[in-house]
Every structure is written in structure tokens, then in C-alpha cells.
Design an enzyme around this catalytic site. Sequence first.
Site, PDB file in Angstrom:
ATOM      1  N   GLN B 132     -73.649  20.442  39.936  1.00 19.98           N
ATOM      2  CA  GLN B 132     -74.303  21.710  40.284  1.00 19.98           C
ATOM      3  C   GLN B 132     -75.784  21.607  39.930  1.00 19.98           C
ATOM      4  OE1 GLN B 132     -73.420  24.643  37.441  1.00 19.98           O
ATOM      5  NE2 GLN B 132     -74.136  26.395  38.635  1.00 19.98           N
ATOM      6  N   SER B 167     -75.056  18.753  34.443  1.00 18.31           N
ATOM      7  CA  SER B 167     -73.935  18.071  33.792  1.00 18.31           C
ATOM      8  C   SER B 167     -73.354  17.038  34.745  1.00 18.31           C
ATOM      9  CB  SER B 167     -72.836  19.070  33.419  1.00 18.31           C
ATOM     10  OG  SER B 167     -73.347  20.013  32.520  1.00 18.31           O
ATOM     11  N   GLU B 250     -67.949  30.272  38.610  1.00 16.40           N
ATOM     12  CA  GLU B 250     -68.258  29.712  37.301  1.00 16.40           C
ATOM     13  C   GLU B 250     -67.628  30.554  36.207  1.00 16.40           C
ATOM     14  OE1 GLU B 250     -72.471  29.304  36.428  1.00 16.40           O
ATOM     15  OE2 GLU B 250     -71.966  27.729  35.006  1.00 16.40           O
ATOM     16  N   SER B 376     -75.810  32.744  29.306  1.00 19.48           N
ATOM     17  CA  SER B 376     -75.895  32.807  27.840  1.00 19.48           C
ATOM     18  C   SER B 376     -75.241  34.091  27.331  1.00 19.48           C
ATOM     19  CB  SER B 376     -77.358  32.780  27.406  1.00 19.48           C
ATOM     20  OG  SER B 376     -77.991  33.969  27.824  1.00 19.48           O
ATOM     21  N   GLU B 378     -76.527  36.431  25.802  1.00 14.00           N
ATOM     22  CA  GLU B 378     -77.387  37.590  26.071  1.00 14.00           C
ATOM     23  C   GLU B 378     -77.249  38.033  27.528  1.00 14.00           C
ATOM     24  OE1 GLU B 378     -78.316  34.812  24.515  1.00 14.00           O
ATOM     25  OE2 GLU B 378     -78.579  35.555  22.474  1.00 14.00           O
TER      26      GLU B 378
HETATM   27  C1  LIG Z   1     -74.206  22.010  27.916  1.00 15.79           C
HETATM   28  C2  LIG Z   1     -74.918  22.576  29.095  1.00 15.79           C
HETATM   29  C3  LIG Z   1     -74.550  22.195  30.373  1.00 15.79           C
HETATM   30  C4  LIG Z   1     -75.203  22.714  31.483  1.00 15.79           C
HETATM   31  N1  LIG Z   1     -74.843  22.275  32.735  1.00 15.79           N
HETATM   32  C5  LIG Z   1     -75.533  22.727  33.816  1.00 15.79           C
HETATM   33  C6  LIG Z   1     -75.228  22.240  35.127  1.00 15.79           C
HETATM   34  O1  LIG Z   1     -74.338  21.415  35.316  1.00 15.79           O
HETATM   35  N2  LIG Z   1     -75.947  22.685  36.173  1.00 15.79           N
HETATM   36  C7  LIG Z   1     -76.941  23.607  36.013  1.00 15.79           C
HETATM   37  O2  LIG Z   1     -77.547  23.971  36.999  1.00 15.79           O
HETATM   38  N3  LIG Z   1     -77.267  24.080  34.796  1.00 15.79           N
HETATM   39  C8  LIG Z   1     -76.586  23.662  33.693  1.00 15.79           C
HETATM   40  N4  LIG Z   1     -76.909  24.145  32.444  1.00 15.79           N
HETATM   41  C9  LIG Z   1     -78.049  25.046  32.321  1.00 15.79           C
HETATM   42  C10 LIG Z   1     -77.709  26.473  31.926  1.00 15.79           C
HETATM   43  O3  LIG Z   1     -77.210  27.180  33.016  1.00 15.79           O
HETATM   44  C11 LIG Z   1     -78.985  27.098  31.375  1.00 15.79           C
HETATM   45  O4  LIG Z   1     -79.333  26.400  30.210  1.00 15.79           O
HETATM   46  C12 LIG Z   1     -78.823  28.552  31.070  1.00 15.79           C
HETATM   47  O5  LIG Z   1     -78.689  29.296  32.249  1.00 15.79           O
HETATM   48  C13 LIG Z   1     -79.988  29.098  30.237  1.00 15.79           C
HETATM   49  O6  LIG Z   1     -81.196  28.806  30.850  1.00 15.79           O
HETATM   50  P1  LIG Z   1     -82.394  28.141  30.016  1.00 15.79           P
HETATM   51  O7  LIG Z   1     -81.867  26.949  29.355  1.00 15.79           O
HETATM   52  O8  LIG Z   1     -83.523  27.988  30.934  1.00 15.79           O
HETATM   53  O9  LIG Z   1     -82.742  29.184  28.908  1.00 15.79           O
HETATM   54  P2  LIG Z   1     -83.638  30.491  29.114  1.00 15.79           P
HETATM   55  O10 LIG Z   1     -83.228  31.183  30.351  1.00 15.79           O
HETATM   56  O11 LIG Z   1     -85.070  30.143  28.960  1.00 15.79           O
HETATM   57  O12 LIG Z   1     -83.180  31.335  27.881  1.00 15.79           O
HETATM   58  C14 LIG Z   1     -83.702  31.161  26.570  1.00 15.79           C
HETATM   59  C15 LIG Z   1     -83.185  32.283  25.712  1.00 15.79           C
HETATM   60  O13 LIG Z   1     -83.653  33.522  26.247  1.00 15.79           O
HETATM   61  C16 LIG Z   1     -82.578  34.397  26.485  1.00 15.79           C
HETATM   62  N5  LIG Z   1     -82.843  35.195  27.678  1.00 15.79           N
HETATM   63  C17 LIG Z   1     -83.273  34.784  28.888  1.00 15.79           C
HETATM   64  N6  LIG Z   1     -83.333  35.810  29.736  1.00 15.79           N
HETATM   65  C18 LIG Z   1     -82.929  36.903  29.075  1.00 15.79           C
HETATM   66  C19 LIG Z   1     -82.752  38.277  29.416  1.00 15.79           C
HETATM   67  N7  LIG Z   1     -82.967  38.744  30.648  1.00 15.79           N
HETATM   68  N8  LIG Z   1     -82.302  39.095  28.454  1.00 15.79           N
HETATM   69  C20 LIG Z   1     -82.035  38.653  27.201  1.00 15.79           C
HETATM   70  N9  LIG Z   1     -82.194  37.382  26.825  1.00 15.79           N
HETATM   71  C21 LIG Z   1     -82.631  36.514  27.754  1.00 15.79           C
HETATM   72  C22 LIG Z   1     -81.384  33.476  26.697  1.00 15.79           C
HETATM   73  O14 LIG Z   1     -80.183  34.142  26.420  1.00 15.79           O
HETATM   74  C23 LIG Z   1     -81.663  32.360  25.721  1.00 15.79           C
HETATM   75  O15 LIG Z   1     -81.187  32.720  24.450  1.00 15.79           O
HETATM   76  C24 LIG Z   1     -76.262  23.633  31.317  1.00 15.79           C
HETATM   77  C25 LIG Z   1     -76.623  24.032  30.027  1.00 15.79           C
HETATM   78  C26 LIG Z   1     -75.966  23.522  28.934  1.00 15.79           C
HETATM   79  C27 LIG Z   1     -76.395  23.969  27.577  1.00 15.79           C
END
Ligand SMILES: Cc1cc2nc3c(=O)[nH]c(=O)nc-3n(C[C@H](O)[C@H](O)[C@H](O)COP(=O)(O)OP(=O)(O)OC[C@H]3O[C@@H](n4cnc5c(N)ncnc54)[C@H](O)[C@@H]3O)c2cc1C
Lengths: 371, 411
Positions: B132, B167, B250, B376, B378
Amino acid sequence: MNFDFSDDMKLLREEARRFLAERSSSKQVRLVLDGKTDFDRALWQSMAELGWLGIAVPTDFGGSDLGYEALCILAEEVGRACASVPFSSSVYLATEALVLAGTPEQKRAWLPKLVSGKAIATFALAEGAGNPSARKIKCVERDGRLSGTKWPVADGAMADFAVVVAQSADGTPSLYLVDLTASGVTRAPLQTLDPARPHFKLTFDSVPAERLSLDGRGWDNIVKFIERAAIVMAFEQLGGADACLASATAYAKERYAFGRPIGSFQAIKHKLADMYVGNELARSNAYWGAWALTKNAAELPLAAASARVSATQAYDFAAKESLQTHGGMGMTWETDCHLFVRRSTILSGALGTTSFWKDRIVTSLEMRNAP
Amino acid sequence: MDFDDTPEEAIFRREVRAFLNTHASPKSPSSRGLRRRFIRDAADLAAAKAWQGKKAAAGFAAITWPKDLGGRGGTAIEQVIYNQEEADFDVQRGAFEIGLGMCVPTLMKYGKPQQLKRYVAPALRGEEIWCQLFSEPSAGSDLAGLRTRAVRDGDDWVINGQKIWTSGAHFCDFGIIVTRTDPNAQKHAGLTFFFLDMKSKGVEVRPIKQISGAANFNEVFFADVRIPDEQRLGAVGDGWKVSLTTLMNERLAVGDNTGPAVEDLVDLARGLDLDDAPALRNGAVREKLADWFVQSQGVKLTKFRTMTALSRGQTPGPEASITKLVSAKQGQDIAAFAVDLLGMAGAVTDTELSPMHAWFQQAVLQAPGLRIAGGSDEILRNIIAERVLGLPADVRVDKDVPFNALPTGAR
Ligand SMILES: Cc1cc2nc3c(=O)[nH]c(=O)nc-3n(C[C@H](O)[C@H](O)[C@H](O)COP(=O)(O)OP(=O)(O)OC[C@H]3O[C@@H](n4cnc5c(N)ncnc54)[C@H](O)[C@@H]3O)c2cc1C
């Protein structure tokens, strides 16, 4: 897999909810809270007419015989309405005790009256502070006469009789049926955190007492009886927790601060989301309990303890945080938040606190996972 | 109310059991710590593929999918029954959850019949694995903030940009990808969805080392990668809508507690000495066990309620978010509590020395990911608050603004 109430039961819930919203509004609850009356007699009589006081009582004794699921559903709605009626004491404790352990004569004498609302009964377990335990029971029965003191006892003044836990001559705790109008009974009102549910101190001085014969004897069997009621009480708590969530959510949508509804602030949203999650987990655990009660399942002890802990935690959180969401309004007598803080507090302590039930959960787990 | 199988379900469960007993070995208390949830190396991958092949051959690979696509044409309940039974066996996981749980279902909704014919069966048999490609360095929770560009060129689209946290990309054959095709449109409006061959020219996969030291996710770079327009899923500009299909799946696919569970902690506490008595007798330990048991039982039973709704023909709503929100945090908390109970030895990750093959220690470094991936904590709370409770949406500064006029941060 069929883990939800049937359509019939859901219909009953809708009816009960509608009925209680009208007949047990906070205005009516407040009549009792403010000491204008000792409980909502008109509501109680209507509940009798609807067949609710004998919802799980066999038809032979005038009951509706709709089973434990129906009893649980009514308890949930009574809890949601925060109703000022002796539903727990009379319906799912004393009446249940008679259904389970009464002799045919005892049943004939009392059940029709309880079901029709002509008589009210209560359950007298606690003797002061602490969790229920065999050692705590100082009330004694000798030669058919019971002596000792019980407090707090819900609805002790309006009840015609009580099911009392006391030590029998052979040293095993048992349930006794005691006519509260007999001489030698003193009933003193207690001031409590929830005046909408009056509590009393009952003193027995050599009062005639008839033993109820549970399946087995001794403390374990009394706990088994309490477990069953704890499941129904979990539903009452769940209803209250849901009412708190509904009221906090509604307020968060209406109340504005900083130019926007407070419900658009994440601190409020996330709090209410957590409340929702807690309530849903409690609901699922309560349903498990209802299932165990209906089927008399082997898991009943674990299901009851889980239902009870989950519901107590959910109601406690929901009542406190609903008040918090209401800000200063939440601190006023006029706003209803405190009704639920009061009710959640007294229900947590009734029938054993969370520490009592948590310990029973782990005891079950120890046995279940024994290598 | 009952938890009983219908007669048909009972027959199905027996079939599943028979299959599992023949082809897999049951989990034992000693194998509990060695749950094979992640693909660490080529051997794990081979084991996962072999297992998937056996499942497919026996008709258990995709129980609810239609028969003509290689599925079983069965019910959602049967899928749950299969999962329940398989959970008791020690089989290699971690390669197909995303592909079969999210990517292929999206393809099934938006792909052309000949594409389904070509791709679905090999995916089911475990011969081709899908990933994905959604998240980007500047678009995670705010997925619609993605920047990877797709520009039309004849019958192809040309892709430039970068995805991250993908992933399994390092062992995947195909991927689904959301791209920006119109930067002048409002951010949700300018997106378009494709699938692509991960071996396409210009795709570069670089594994990212995680806090555990392993590398399960990747950065994926796109330099003039050509995707035929044939492989577009949904209309141009409808990428957001298509993504929501993936994200809905998902929520159903992820969410099980992959971290240590209450039973693991009971096992540990039974064997562990704390203040000269079994830790299981300790009041603080018992309190925690009860809390977590009630919580995990609540989650499990809530899923039963969801299943019941499914079997009565209702669609499960965003309530399903509860599962991951509660389980992910619980796994992390149980791991931390267990490591703490072990005292100084809690720091030791040696799988021979540490109780239960250092399962709790490993979990300390795995569990945080579950609270972030797939929405997440949140974000899930926002979803519950807005979609279940109907609370007002956040005040947004990114609505009604062209994507290329939006403020961005330094990170
Ligand atoms: C182990 C793992 C596997 C993954 N596998 C995939 C995959 O296969 N394909 C893929 O596409 N993605 C994958 N992801 C990505 C995952 O979907 C994102 O990490 C996730 O959506 C969070 O985005 P970010 O890392 O950019 O964090 P951010 O969006 O920058 O968030 C940082 C912090 O801010 C908080 N935050 C952000 N927006 C808000 C809001 N509106 N209100 C309150 N709090 C907020 C979040 O909760 C978090 O605590 C994976 C992530 C992990 C950890």
C-alpha cells in the site's frame, strides 16, 4: 454466533426508554432527592402494571416470565433514567432470592404481592465498611430468630420484608426472609451521597426469620447469588453511563467558547470518544453477563465479575467527565450531572466494590490458565 | 443470545480444524513468545508463501470472496471462524495482510474484469504480494496532503515523488498508489489512484531501519515511472474516494492485538517470584490483570457484536475503530508492565535467557507502531467523536484552498 438482543427485546427496550423518559424525568427524580417523598410511588405502580416488577418471575406467581434478558434491559433503562424506585432491592435482589431459593409457601405468600407492587422487599448484606465476606457477617440466627445490625440497606423503610444475610447456628452464612413490620425491627434513615435512593440502618432484635434454601449452603452460594444480581446491576450502571455520554455530547454541541462549539476542541472530543469506548466495552461485557445468566453458564462467575468491573469503570468515568464537560454548570444543583455522580458512586459500592470483583476475575483466570 | 455455531458453521469449523491439524502445528506455551508475525528474512517469506499456497489450495485463503475470483463464496462469520481457529496454530504471518486485506479488495471494487482475472488468483495463492503506497513524508494522518505527482502522457501516466513507511515494499510485486494529478484543485479533489508493478523502471525501494533494528517498512522513490492508464482505479480526480475503500478495509483488517496479551502476562506472573511469592499473588499485578482482562474481553465481545450485525445484514460502522484503539495501547502497556516486573532482567533481550523468549522485550519496540499505523490513536478518537458521536469537525485551514497554496511546515 448471535450476540445481541432479539428484536423483541429491543422493542421492550424502546418502550421502556420512552416510558421512563416521560415518567421518570429528572423533575420526578428530584422530588425524592429533595426529600419531598421517599420514592416514586406512582412510577412504581405503573411499572407493576406493565409487568416489569415480575419480568423474570414465573407466570404461576403472576410474573411476566420474560426471562433474564428482559430483566437486564429494564435495569439498563432504570439506570438511564436514574429512577427513584427500589428496582434493584426489590426486583433483582429480593424477588430473585425468593424465585431461586424460596419454598413453595414462601413464593405463594410473597411473589404475587411483589409482582403487583403490593409489597416491596430489599436485600440486607452490608454491615458497615468493606467488601462482603463471610467473616464480616455478624448478624446471627438462633432458633428461627435473627439479631444484629445491617447498614446501609437500600429502601429499608418502605420494604415489607428483607432478605438478610446472617450466620446460622451451624456457622454457615445463609439467606433469611425477615418481615420488617415485626416487632424487634428498628429502621433508622441514613444520610447518603444519593438521597434519591434512600438507605437505612436496620437493627434486628430477636426477630422471626425463615431460612431460604439456596442450592448449596455457605458463603460461596451467597456469592453465587450476588453474582447474578451484579450482572443486572451492571446493566443499570451501563444505562447511567450512556445517559452521561448523551448529555455531555449534547452539551458539547450547544455550548460555544472561543467562537466555536466546545465539542470541536480535541480535548473534549477525545474525552467523549474515550467515554464512548468505555461504555461500549462495558456493554459487551454486560451482554456476556446476560448470556451467562440466561444460560446459567459455567463462565457466569467470570462474566459477572467482568460485567461489573467494566460497568463500574465506565459509569465512574462517564459521570465525572460529563460533569467536567459541563463546566461551572456541572457544579450546580440545578443541572443533572450530580444525579449521575451520586448514582454511580452508590452503585459502585453496592454488592462488592471493584477490588472484590477484580480479585474474582484473576482467581478465575488462574484456574482457567492453570498449566 | 448465544455464541453457538449454527450446524453449518460447526461443520465448517470442523473442516478448518481438520485442515489446520494436517498442515500446521498448534501453538504451545513454549512457542508463544515466538509468534511469527513479521517477515524478518527470505526464509520467513518462503514459509509465509508456502502457508498461503496451502490455504488457497484448500479454499481457505479468502473465504468471503466470490468463487469465480478464487474465493470460497462464504460468509463473514466463516472468515472469523477460520481466523479464530488459525490463531491457535503456529503459522508464519506478516506478508499478506495488507495485500489481501486492503489492496486486492480495492482492485476488486474498481478494477476491470480481465484485471481481476489476471491478479486476484496469484495474490490469493501467495505468489504475488501487494503493498500500500499511501503515506508520504508530508502526508500521513493527513493523507490527502500527498505530493507524489502523476502527469498524463499519451496512454501512460508518469509518476515522480516519494512514498514512505511502505510495509513489505522490499518483497512486494505490486502496489496500490494514490497520486496528485491536479495541484490547483482543493487537496482532496486533485488525487488519482493506480496500481503498479513494483518492478517498473524508475521504482527504487530503500528499507528503513526501525526502532527494533529490523526493517519491515521502506521508502519508495519514483523517477519517471510509467503506469498505463489501464491501471487507473476510479476516475481521474476520484483518488480520495477510492482511497476511502482501502481505508475502510484497513479498519477491518488491522486491529487485532499483536502485542502480548493478558494470558501471556498470567503465564509470566505465575512463574515469576516477586517479594518471595508468585507475582500472580501480588495485589498490584492482580489489579492490572483484571483491568486488562476486562478490556480485552470487551474488545473481543464487541467484535462478536459486530459479527452479529454482519450476519443480520447490517454494515459495521466506524465503531470498529474501538478494536485497534484499545488493543494497540493495551499491547504496549502489557509489554511495559511485564518488563518492569522482571526488574533489571527486564532489560535483557536474549531470547534464551529471558522468559518467554524475550517476547515482552521485543514487544516494547514493536507495539508503538500499531498505535500509529492504520490511523493513529488520535485520529481514531477524532473519527469516533465526529462520525459516531456527531461532534463538529475540527476547525480547518485547508478547506477551500488550492493544494499548492496550502501552508507547510519545516518537517
Ligand atoms: C509500522 C508501520 C507500518 C506502516 N505501514 C504503512 C504502509 O504499508 N503503507 C502506508 O501507506 N503507510 C504505512 N504506515 C504509515 C502510517 O499510516 C502513518 O505513519 C500514519 O498515518 C501517521 O502518519 P505520520 O507518520 O505522517 O504521522 P503524522 O500524521 O505526522 O502524526 C504525528 C502525530 O500527530 C498526530 N496528529 C496528526 N494529525 C492529527 C489530528 N488531526 N488530530 C490530532 N492529532 C493528530 C498523530 O496522531 C501523531 O501522534 C505505517 C506506519 C507504521 C508505524
